[in-house]
Enzyme design. Structure first.
Site, PDB file in Angstrom:
ATOM      1  N   ARG A 145       0.821  -1.204   0.000  1.00 37.15           N
ATOM      2  CA  ARG A 145       0.000   0.000   0.000  1.00 37.15           C
ATOM      3  C   ARG A 145       0.868   1.272   0.000  1.00 37.15           C
ATOM      4  O   ARG A 145       0.334   2.379  -0.092  1.00 37.15           O
ATOM      5  CB  ARG A 145      -0.980   0.006   1.170  1.00 37.15           C
ATOM      6  CG  ARG A 145      -1.885  -1.212   1.136  1.00 37.15           C
ATOM      7  CD  ARG A 145      -3.322  -0.910   1.545  1.00 37.15           C
ATOM      8  NE  ARG A 145      -4.227  -1.746   0.792  1.00 37.15           N
ATOM      9  CZ  ARG A 145      -4.943  -1.340  -0.266  1.00 37.15           C
ATOM     10  NH1 ARG A 145      -4.866  -0.100  -0.683  1.00 37.15           N
ATOM     11  NH2 ARG A 145      -5.742  -2.179  -0.882  1.00 37.15           N
TER      12      ARG A 145
ATOM     13  N   HIS B 160       8.846  -5.261  -6.985  1.00 35.97           N
ATOM     14  CA  HIS B 160       7.544  -4.736  -7.423  1.00 35.97           C
ATOM     15  C   HIS B 160       7.221  -3.490  -6.597  1.00 35.97           C
ATOM     16  O   HIS B 160       7.269  -3.518  -5.379  1.00 35.97           O
ATOM     17  CB  HIS B 160       6.468  -5.810  -7.228  1.00 35.97           C
ATOM     18  CG  HIS B 160       5.190  -5.552  -7.970  1.00 35.97           C
ATOM     19  ND1 HIS B 160       4.486  -4.376  -7.863  1.00 35.97           N
ATOM     20  CD2 HIS B 160       4.490  -6.321  -8.832  1.00 35.97           C
ATOM     21  CE1 HIS B 160       3.401  -4.436  -8.635  1.00 35.97           C
ATOM     22  NE2 HIS B 160       3.382  -5.604  -9.242  1.00 35.97           N
TER      23      HIS B 160
ATOM     24  N   TYR C  92       1.358  -1.263  -5.333  1.00 36.26           N
ATOM     25  CA  TYR C  92       0.380  -1.194  -6.429  1.00 36.26           C
ATOM     26  C   TYR C  92      -0.580  -0.014  -6.295  1.00 36.26           C
ATOM     27  O   TYR C  92      -1.405   0.216  -7.168  1.00 36.26           O
ATOM     28  CB  TYR C  92      -0.357  -2.521  -6.630  1.00 36.26           C
ATOM     29  CG  TYR C  92      -0.926  -3.152  -5.393  1.00 36.26           C
ATOM     30  CD1 TYR C  92      -1.978  -2.567  -4.710  1.00 36.26           C
ATOM     31  CD2 TYR C  92      -0.419  -4.362  -4.912  1.00 36.26           C
ATOM     32  CE1 TYR C  92      -2.494  -3.150  -3.575  1.00 36.26           C
ATOM     33  CE2 TYR C  92      -0.927  -4.956  -3.774  1.00 36.26           C
ATOM     34  CZ  TYR C  92      -1.961  -4.342  -3.119  1.00 36.26           C
ATOM     35  OH  TYR C  92      -2.465  -4.928  -1.990  1.00 36.26           O
TER      36      TYR C  92
ATOM     37  N   HIS D 282       2.999  -0.734 -11.957  1.00 33.92           N
ATOM     38  CA  HIS D 282       1.761  -0.627 -12.725  1.00 33.92           C
ATOM     39  C   HIS D 282       1.708   0.790 -13.289  1.00 33.92           C
ATOM     40  O   HIS D 282       1.845   1.751 -12.520  1.00 33.92           O
ATOM     41  CB  HIS D 282       0.544  -0.865 -11.829  1.00 33.92           C
ATOM     42  CG  HIS D 282       0.477  -2.260 -11.269  1.00 33.92           C
ATOM     43  ND1 HIS D 282      -0.514  -2.668 -10.401  1.00 33.92           N
ATOM     44  CD2 HIS D 282       1.270  -3.343 -11.461  1.00 33.92           C
ATOM     45  CE1 HIS D 282      -0.327  -3.941 -10.089  1.00 33.92           C
ATOM     46  NE2 HIS D 282       0.751  -4.369 -10.708  1.00 33.92           N
TER      47      HIS D 282
ATOM     48  N   GLU E 169       4.183  -3.009 -16.341  1.00 33.12           N
ATOM     49  CA  GLU E 169       3.427  -4.259 -16.365  1.00 33.12           C
ATOM     50  C   GLU E 169       2.218  -4.137 -17.287  1.00 33.12           C
ATOM     51  O   GLU E 169       1.535  -3.112 -17.299  1.00 33.12           O
ATOM     52  CB  GLU E 169       2.970  -4.628 -14.938  1.00 33.12           C
ATOM     53  CG  GLU E 169       2.220  -5.957 -14.887  1.00 33.12           C
ATOM     54  CD  GLU E 169       2.039  -6.503 -13.476  1.00 33.12           C
ATOM     55  OE1 GLU E 169       2.609  -5.930 -12.521  1.00 33.12           O
ATOM     56  OE2 GLU E 169       1.328  -7.518 -13.344  1.00 33.12           O
TER      57      GLU E 169
ATOM     58  N   ASP F 195       2.061  -9.963 -17.784  1.00 32.08           N
ATOM     59  CA  ASP F 195       1.291 -10.757 -16.823  1.00 32.08           C
ATOM     60  C   ASP F 195       0.256 -11.559 -17.614  1.00 32.08           C
ATOM     61  O   ASP F 195      -0.599 -10.979 -18.291  1.00 32.08           O
ATOM     62  CB  ASP F 195       0.620  -9.808 -15.813  1.00 32.08           C
ATOM     63  CG  ASP F 195      -0.073 -10.559 -14.684  1.00 32.08           C
ATOM     64  OD1 ASP F 195      -0.887 -11.454 -14.981  1.00 32.08           O
ATOM     65  OD2 ASP F 195       0.193 -10.240 -13.513  1.00 32.08           O
TER      66      ASP F 195
ATOM     67  N   HIS G 237      -3.359 -10.882 -16.747  1.00 32.49           N
ATOM     68  CA  HIS G 237      -3.784  -9.545 -17.184  1.00 32.49           C
ATOM     69  C   HIS G 237      -4.003  -9.476 -18.693  1.00 32.49           C
ATOM     70  O   HIS G 237      -5.018  -8.931 -19.141  1.00 32.49           O
ATOM     71  CB  HIS G 237      -2.743  -8.493 -16.789  1.00 32.49           C
ATOM     72  CG  HIS G 237      -2.548  -8.352 -15.311  1.00 32.49           C
ATOM     73  ND1 HIS G 237      -1.626  -7.487 -14.770  1.00 32.49           N
ATOM     74  CD2 HIS G 237      -3.149  -8.967 -14.261  1.00 32.49           C
ATOM     75  CE1 HIS G 237      -1.666  -7.579 -13.446  1.00 32.49           C
ATOM     76  NE2 HIS G 237      -2.577  -8.474 -13.119  1.00 32.49           N
TER      77      HIS G 237
ATOM     78  N   HIS H 164       4.931 -12.522 -15.540  1.00 34.66           N
ATOM     79  CA  HIS H 164       4.146 -12.907 -14.368  1.00 34.66           C
ATOM     80  C   HIS H 164       3.266 -14.068 -14.814  1.00 34.66           C
ATOM     81  O   HIS H 164       2.346 -13.874 -15.604  1.00 34.66           O
ATOM     82  CB  HIS H 164       3.256 -11.750 -13.907  1.00 34.66           C
ATOM     83  CG  HIS H 164       3.979 -10.733 -13.081  1.00 34.66           C
ATOM     84  ND1 HIS H 164       3.441  -9.493 -12.819  1.00 34.66           N
ATOM     85  CD2 HIS H 164       5.173 -10.784 -12.431  1.00 34.66           C
ATOM     86  CE1 HIS H 164       4.295  -8.816 -12.057  1.00 34.66           C
ATOM     87  NE2 HIS H 164       5.341  -9.571 -11.801  1.00 34.66           N
TER      88      HIS H 164
ATOM     89  N   ASP I 245      -8.787  -8.990 -13.656  1.00 34.24           N
ATOM     90  CA  ASP I 245      -7.564  -9.109 -12.877  1.00 34.24           C
ATOM     91  C   ASP I 245      -7.758  -9.884 -11.569  1.00 34.24           C
ATOM     92  O   ASP I 245      -7.572  -9.341 -10.485  1.00 34.24           O
ATOM     93  CB  ASP I 245      -6.980  -7.708 -12.589  1.00 34.24           C
ATOM     94  CG  ASP I 245      -5.614  -7.774 -11.922  1.00 34.24           C
ATOM     95  OD1 ASP I 245      -5.103  -8.886 -11.690  1.00 34.24           O
ATOM     96  OD2 ASP I 245      -5.063  -6.704 -11.618  1.00 34.24           O
TER      97      ASP I 245
ATOM     98  N   HIS J 121      -6.254 -13.384 -10.189  1.00 34.22           N
ATOM     99  CA  HIS J 121      -5.332 -14.483 -10.489  1.00 34.22           C
ATOM    100  C   HIS J 121      -5.872 -15.807  -9.970  1.00 34.22           C
ATOM    101  O   HIS J 121      -6.566 -15.845  -8.957  1.00 34.22           O
ATOM    102  CB  HIS J 121      -3.971 -14.237  -9.830  1.00 34.22           C
ATOM    103  CG  HIS J 121      -3.339 -12.937 -10.239  1.00 34.22           C
ATOM    104  ND1 HIS J 121      -2.075 -12.581  -9.844  1.00 34.22           N
ATOM    105  CD2 HIS J 121      -3.785 -11.916 -10.997  1.00 34.22           C
ATOM    106  CE1 HIS J 121      -1.767 -11.393 -10.350  1.00 34.22           C
ATOM    107  NE2 HIS J 121      -2.800 -10.966 -11.043  1.00 34.22           N
TER     108      HIS J 121
ATOM    109  N   GLU K 191       2.475 -15.395  -9.309  1.00 35.16           N
ATOM    110  CA  GLU K 191       1.722 -14.514  -8.386  1.00 35.16           C
ATOM    111  C   GLU K 191       0.354 -15.128  -8.183  1.00 35.16           C
ATOM    112  O   GLU K 191      -0.670 -14.450  -8.266  1.00 35.16           O
ATOM    113  CB  GLU K 191       1.523 -13.132  -8.999  1.00 35.16           C
ATOM    114  CG  GLU K 191       2.755 -12.372  -9.355  1.00 35.16           C
ATOM    115  CD  GLU K 191       2.417 -11.044 -10.016  1.00 35.16           C
ATOM    116  OE1 GLU K 191       1.679 -11.050 -11.009  1.00 35.16           O
ATOM    117  OE2 GLU K 191       2.858 -10.012  -9.508  1.00 35.16           O
TER     118      GLU K 191
HETATM  119 ZN    ZN Z   1      -2.926  -8.844 -11.201  1.00 37.60          ZN
HETATM  120 FE    FE Z   2       1.316  -9.187 -12.148  1.00 39.69          FE
HETATM  121 FE    FE Z   3       1.672  -6.279 -10.560  1.00 40.91          FE
END
Ligand code: ZN
Ligand code: FE
Ligand code: FE
Length: 276
Positions: free
Chosen positions: A37, A67, A70, A107, A142, A176, A179, A211, A224, A226, A256
């Site tokens: 976060r 990473h 997000y 992202h 990404e 990804d 995605h 990913h 989105d 996973h 992921e």
């Molecule tokens: Zn995702």
């Molecule tokens: Fe990803």
């Molecule tokens: Fe990501």
């Protein structure tokens, strides 16, 4: 040799992640640079990083992938949110130089109501502000599912960002699989076609990481969510096609999927067994 790892918790430090990766037969991993976060990052422990570098060298690791949080939005309409994104990106890139030559993924962001064109320009502006000639880290955009006003749901948008970046040799793409499928690219029935399109629009030389995720939702759902390898709409055969594809097989793959470490261990074992 299949270069594969998974997302690991960074709460116990760099050496711990290296050891944990080894314990599940991974030769790379992904981690958040700070709380996802976006809170303040812990100070770098130089000895801890050195121990990870040693583990990586001894065990022939592929590059590790950091990473960004997000919640970062470098193309927000809000000045403070944009400024915060730049601060975090710069701080992360400085920190990454303690672990030279690896990858950093973020992202692209959501343009909210400003429109795609403005969003793309703001992301390029951010990259032009943060990238330095001397950095050894490659910064990855990404591919996104395109939910809401997300930028990066199409290869064209990602190309338009990269085109506007001066130090474009420092920029690459992390694809990804969940995605791109949720965004409408049919990697189940036409993986070759999708990769040809990627090559034509962005260039496969820009693809630096995958990913590897299954998806809970049908193609073009823009959701989105996973799923575990082989348990979603992509299915195991698609995953096997991806890891063995001549254009992809040399890349590092990062899981992921909704798993704890033992679940990741099983997926890595499964995929290593299916790598030809
Ligand atoms: Zn995702
Ligand atoms: Fe990803
Ligand atoms: Fe990501």
């Amino acid at each position: 040799m299949l270069n594969i790892g998974c997302h690991l918790s960074s709460s116990k430090g760099f050496r711990h992640m290296g050891k944990e990766a080894l314990s599940i037969d991974a030769n790379t991993f992904q981690f958040f640079t700070r709380n996802p976060r976006g809170s303040k990052a812990k100070a770098i422990d130089e000895n801890d990083v050195k121990e990870l570098i040693h583990i990586m060298e001894e065990n022939h690791f592929a590059p590790v992938l950091a990473h960004a949080p997000y919640t970062l939005n470098p193309c927000s309409a809000d000045a403070r949110t944009k400024e915060f994104a730049l601060e975090v990106l710069i701080d992360d890139l400085v920190r990454m130089e303690h672990l030279p030559g690896n990858l950093y993924n973020f992202h692209p962001g959501s343009h909210v109501s400003q429109g795609t064109e403005t969003g793309i320009q703001l992301i390029a502006d951010a990259l032009n502000f943060i990238l330095t000639k001397s950095q050894t880290t490659t910064v990855l955009l990404e591919t996104m599912s395109g939910k809401g006003s997300e930028i990066g749901g199409s290869f064209e948008e990602l190309r338009q960002i990269i085109e506007k970046v001066t130090l474009d040799e420092k920029v690459g793409i992390c694809l990804d699989t969940c995605h791109v499928h949720d965004a409408g690219y049919d990697i189940v029935n036409d993986l070759d076609g999708v990769l040809n399109e990627f090559d034509r629009i962005i260039g496969l030389d820009k693809l630096k990481a995958i990913h590897l995720n299954d998806s809970k939702n049908p193609i073009s759902s823009r959701k989105d969510r996973h799923e575990k390898i082989g348990e979603g709409v992509l299915g195991l055969e698609t995953m096997v096609n991806i890891i063995n594809h001549p254009g992809l097989r040399g890349l590092p793959f990062y899981l992921e999927t909704p798993n704890e470490v033992p679940g990741y261990a099983q997926e890595i074992k499964l995929l290593r067994g299916l790598f030809r």
